[in-house]
Design a protein around this motif. Structure first.
Motif, PDB file in Angstrom:
ATOM      1  N   PRO A 109       1.174  -1.133  -0.123  1.00  0.00           N
ATOM      2  CA  PRO A 109       0.194  -0.254   0.032  1.00  0.00           C
ATOM      3  C   PRO A 109       0.594   1.251  -0.300  1.00  0.00           C
ATOM      4  N   GLU A 110       2.189   1.090   0.445  1.00  0.00           N
ATOM      5  CA  GLU A 110       3.049   2.397   0.836  1.00  0.00           C
ATOM      6  C   GLU A 110       3.050   2.636  -0.356  1.00  0.00           C
ATOM      7  N   HIS A 111       3.410   1.563  -1.748  1.00  0.00           N
ATOM      8  CA  HIS A 111       4.326   1.567  -3.230  1.00  0.00           C
ATOM      9  C   HIS A 111       2.782   2.256  -3.576  1.00  0.00           C
ATOM     10  N   VAL A 112       2.232   2.169  -3.861  1.00  0.00           N
ATOM     11  CA  VAL A 112       0.742   2.827  -4.151  1.00  0.00           C
ATOM     12  C   VAL A 112       0.413   4.005  -3.970  1.00  0.00           C
ATOM     13  N   GLU A 113       0.751   4.556  -2.931  1.00  0.00           N
ATOM     14  CA  GLU A 113       0.374   6.190  -2.237  1.00  0.00           C
ATOM     15  C   GLU A 113       1.820   6.569  -2.765  1.00  0.00           C
ATOM     16  N   GLY A 114       2.777   6.015  -2.969  1.00  0.00           N
ATOM     17  CA  GLY A 114       3.574   6.824  -3.297  1.00  0.00           C
ATOM     18  C   GLY A 114       4.106   7.714  -4.440  1.00  0.00           C
ATOM     19  N   VAL A 115       3.237   6.334  -5.770  1.00  0.00           N
ATOM     20  CA  VAL A 115       3.286   6.239  -6.936  1.00  0.00           C
ATOM     21  C   VAL A 115       1.981   7.676  -7.318  1.00  0.00           C
ATOM     22  N   THR A 116       0.428   7.219  -6.014  1.00  0.00           N
ATOM     23  CA  THR A 116       0.152   8.821  -7.134  1.00  0.00           C
ATOM     24  C   THR A 116       0.217   9.114  -6.513  1.00  0.00           C
ATOM     25  N   ALA A 117       1.256   9.877  -5.232  1.00  0.00           N
ATOM     26  CA  ALA A 117       1.144  10.954  -4.629  1.00  0.00           C
ATOM     27  C   ALA A 117       2.531  11.840  -6.280  1.00  0.00           C
ATOM     28  N   ARG A 118       3.297  11.172  -6.505  1.00  0.00           N
ATOM     29  CA  ARG A 118       3.271  11.932  -7.694  1.00  0.00           C
ATOM     30  C   ARG A 118       3.074  12.062  -8.305  1.00  0.00           C
ATOM     31  N   LEU A 119       2.000  11.438  -8.862  1.00  0.00           N
ATOM     32  CA  LEU A 119       0.603  12.198 -10.086  1.00  0.00           C
ATOM     33  C   LEU A 119       0.528  13.019 -10.077  1.00  0.00           C
ATOM     34  N   GLY A 120      -0.043  13.923 -11.336  1.00  0.00           N
ATOM     35  CA  GLY A 120      -0.909  15.418 -10.977  1.00  0.00           C
ATOM     36  C   GLY A 120      -2.447  14.773 -11.449  1.00  0.00           C
ATOM     37  N   PRO A 121      -3.496  15.633 -11.161  1.00  0.00           N
ATOM     38  CA  PRO A 121      -4.746  15.065 -10.847  1.00  0.00           C
ATOM     39  C   PRO A 121      -5.403  14.357 -12.305  1.00  0.00           C
ATOM     40  N   ASP A 122      -5.899  13.571 -11.450  1.00  0.00           N
ATOM     41  CA  ASP A 122      -6.771  12.310 -12.433  1.00  0.00           C
ATOM     42  C   ASP A 122      -7.816  13.344 -13.542  1.00  0.00           C
ATOM     43  N   PRO A 123      -8.482  13.977 -14.647  1.00  0.00           N
ATOM     44  CA  PRO A 123      -9.717  14.272 -14.781  1.00  0.00           C
ATOM     45  C   PRO A 123     -10.935  12.921 -14.498  1.00  0.00           C
ATOM     46  N   LEU A 124     -10.442  11.514 -14.554  1.00  0.00           N
ATOM     47  CA  LEU A 124     -11.891  10.853 -14.615  1.00  0.00           C
ATOM     48  C   LEU A 124     -12.060  10.181 -13.090  1.00  0.00           C
ATOM     49  N   ARG A 125     -10.940  11.025 -11.906  1.00  0.00           N
ATOM     50  CA  ARG A 125     -10.997  10.298 -10.119  1.00  0.00           C
ATOM     51  C   ARG A 125     -12.425  11.229 -10.005  1.00  0.00           C
ATOM     52  N   PRO A 126     -12.867  10.915  -9.273  1.00  0.00           N
ATOM     53  CA  PRO A 126     -13.671  12.447  -8.625  1.00  0.00           C
ATOM     54  C   PRO A 126     -13.242  13.468  -7.868  1.00  0.00           C
ATOM     55  N   ASP A 127     -13.669  14.938  -8.104  1.00  0.00           N
ATOM     56  CA  ASP A 127     -13.256  15.695  -7.574  1.00  0.00           C
ATOM     57  C   ASP A 127     -11.466  15.947  -7.898  1.00  0.00           C
ATOM     58  N   PRO A 128     -11.349  15.750  -9.338  1.00  0.00           N
ATOM     59  CA  PRO A 128      -9.433  16.126  -9.358  1.00  0.00           C
ATOM     60  C   PRO A 128      -9.410  17.746  -9.270  1.00  0.00           C
ATOM     61  N   ASP A 129      -7.795  17.742  -8.436  1.00  0.00           N
ATOM     62  CA  ASP A 129      -7.990  18.737  -8.338  1.00  0.00           C
ATOM     63  C   ASP A 129      -7.182  19.905  -8.971  1.00  0.00           C
ATOM     64  N   SER A 130      -8.258  20.873  -9.618  1.00  0.00           N
ATOM     65  CA  SER A 130      -7.031  21.821 -11.158  1.00  0.00           C
ATOM     66  C   SER A 130      -6.674  22.460 -10.662  1.00  0.00           C
ATOM     67  N   GLU A 131      -6.319  22.377  -9.615  1.00  0.00           N
ATOM     68  CA  GLU A 131      -5.407  23.512  -9.286  1.00  0.00           C
ATOM     69  C   GLU A 131      -4.178  23.884  -8.712  1.00  0.00           C
ATOM     70  N   THR A 132      -3.821  22.512  -8.651  1.00  0.00           N
ATOM     71  CA  THR A 132      -2.556  21.384  -8.385  1.00  0.00           C
ATOM     72  C   THR A 132      -1.996  22.276  -9.960  1.00  0.00           C
ATOM     73  N   ALA A 133      -3.313  21.408 -10.939  1.00  0.00           N
ATOM     74  CA  ALA A 133      -2.373  20.883 -12.267  1.00  0.00           C
ATOM     75  C   ALA A 133      -1.996  22.461 -12.992  1.00  0.00           C
ATOM     76  N   TRP A 134      -3.246  23.655 -12.412  1.00  0.00           N
ATOM     77  CA  TRP A 134      -2.926  25.207 -13.144  1.00  0.00           C
ATOM     78  C   TRP A 134      -0.856  25.500 -12.310  1.00  0.00           C
ATOM     79  N   LYS A 135      -1.302  25.250 -10.710  1.00  0.00           N
ATOM     80  CA  LYS A 135      -0.067  25.824 -10.232  1.00  0.00           C
ATOM     81  C   LYS A 135       1.674  25.136 -11.491  1.00  0.00           C
ATOM     82  N   ARG A 136       1.695  24.347 -11.696  1.00  0.00           N
ATOM     83  CA  ARG A 136       2.322  23.483 -12.095  1.00  0.00           C
ATOM     84  C   ARG A 136       2.730  24.088 -13.870  1.00  0.00           C
TER      85      ARG A 136
END
Length: 275
Positions: A115-142
């Motif tokens: 589970p820690e590996h999964v959390e590490g991978v997803t933490a490095r990824l940007g928001p996914d438009p197909l997941r619930p409530d994707p964080d557009s602000e994080t994408a915009w900042k980058r």
């Protein structure tokens, strides 16, 4: 390379076929024999996707992590109690129950992880438009802090997870954005419009099982979903993708192509001048 809607479709289909079951897990090819042995006999809890990464959670904190890469394929077939189908090709992983069989071939990554590996991978990824409530602000900042071109940034999975070359080309064209404009020069209003559009287009692609960006196809898909009808795949047509040297559908100029971020970018030099 399969884009995000394909992985979310795989997760959906794996859940329908295997969630709550205890499949036989093998590696006919032999390259994943140790990993298969770890998963064999464990119940499948849930499959999910984040961008181009597929995760299958098994009981006792064991996760299967798959990245299809350029040539990977994960086929799921209804078995319905019939004889076990013969292995065809180089099957890295096979999931088998009385009702279904799923064969994974040619992935870039196939591993049993924590589970820690999964959390590490997803933490490095940007928001996914197909997941619930994707964080557009994080994408915009980058995007807004980068000197890289918007065409490069859209292919960066740490900016937005799941966008590949087809969505990149089509999205930039739909909003008339110069693909070589640095991210820091993109106007916020333009980015917000692009974000809303990709959050609309990708669910349509998931429902249809193919990327839809042509206005008539998009409208038909929206109407079908609104009516509760299935979205029927149609002819694969694009605005600019793979249309190099053909006339732009709007202005008639020649569609151009150039390798950007390792993939062939397609754009119209006359239409796409927007910041």
């Amino acid at each position: 390379m399969p884009e995000g809607h394909t992985l979310h479709g795989l997760a959906r289909d794996l859940n329908a076929a295997f969630a709550g079951t205890t499949p036989e897990v093998t590696s006919p090819q032999g390259k994943f024999a140790e990993g298969a042995a770890l998963l064999d006999g464990r119940k499948v809890l849930e499959a999910s996707a984040w961008g181009k990464h597929l995760f299958v959670e098994f009981e006792a904190d064991a996760w299967l992590h798959v990245h299809l890469g350029l040539i990977g394929n994960f086929s799921i077939l209804l078995r319905a109690g019939e004889a076990v189908p013969p292995v065809q090709g180089q099957v890295r992983l096979r999931l088998l129950t009385d009702d279904h069989v799923a064969d994974l071939r040619g992935p870039n990554l196939c591993a049993v992880v924590t589970p820690e590996h999964v959390e590490g991978v997803t933490a490095r990824l940007g928001p996914d438009p197909l997941r619930p409530d994707p964080d557009s602000e994080t994408a915009w900042k980058r995007v807004s802090r980068s000197n890289r071109s918007i065409a490069e940034l859209l292919m960066d999975q740490s900016v937005v997870a799941g966008i590949g070359n087809v969505y990149r080309c089509e999205l930039l064209y739909r909003h008339r954005v110069d693909p070589f404009r640095p991210g820091r020069e993109i106007r916020r209003a333009t980015w917000d419009a692009m974000w809303r559009d990709i959050c609309d287009l990708m669910p349509l692609g998931l429902a249809a099982g193919q990327i839809l960006t042509m206005p008539d196809q998009v409208e038909e898909a929206r109407e079908a979903l609104a009516a509760g009808d299935p979205v029927v795949p149609g002819e694969r047509r694009y605005l600019v993708y793979r249309r190099a040297q053909e006339p732009c559908r709007v202005c008639g100029s020649t569609v151009r192509t150039k390798v950007v971020a390792g993939r062939n970018l397609f754009w119209c030099g006359r239409c796409q001048r927007r910041r």
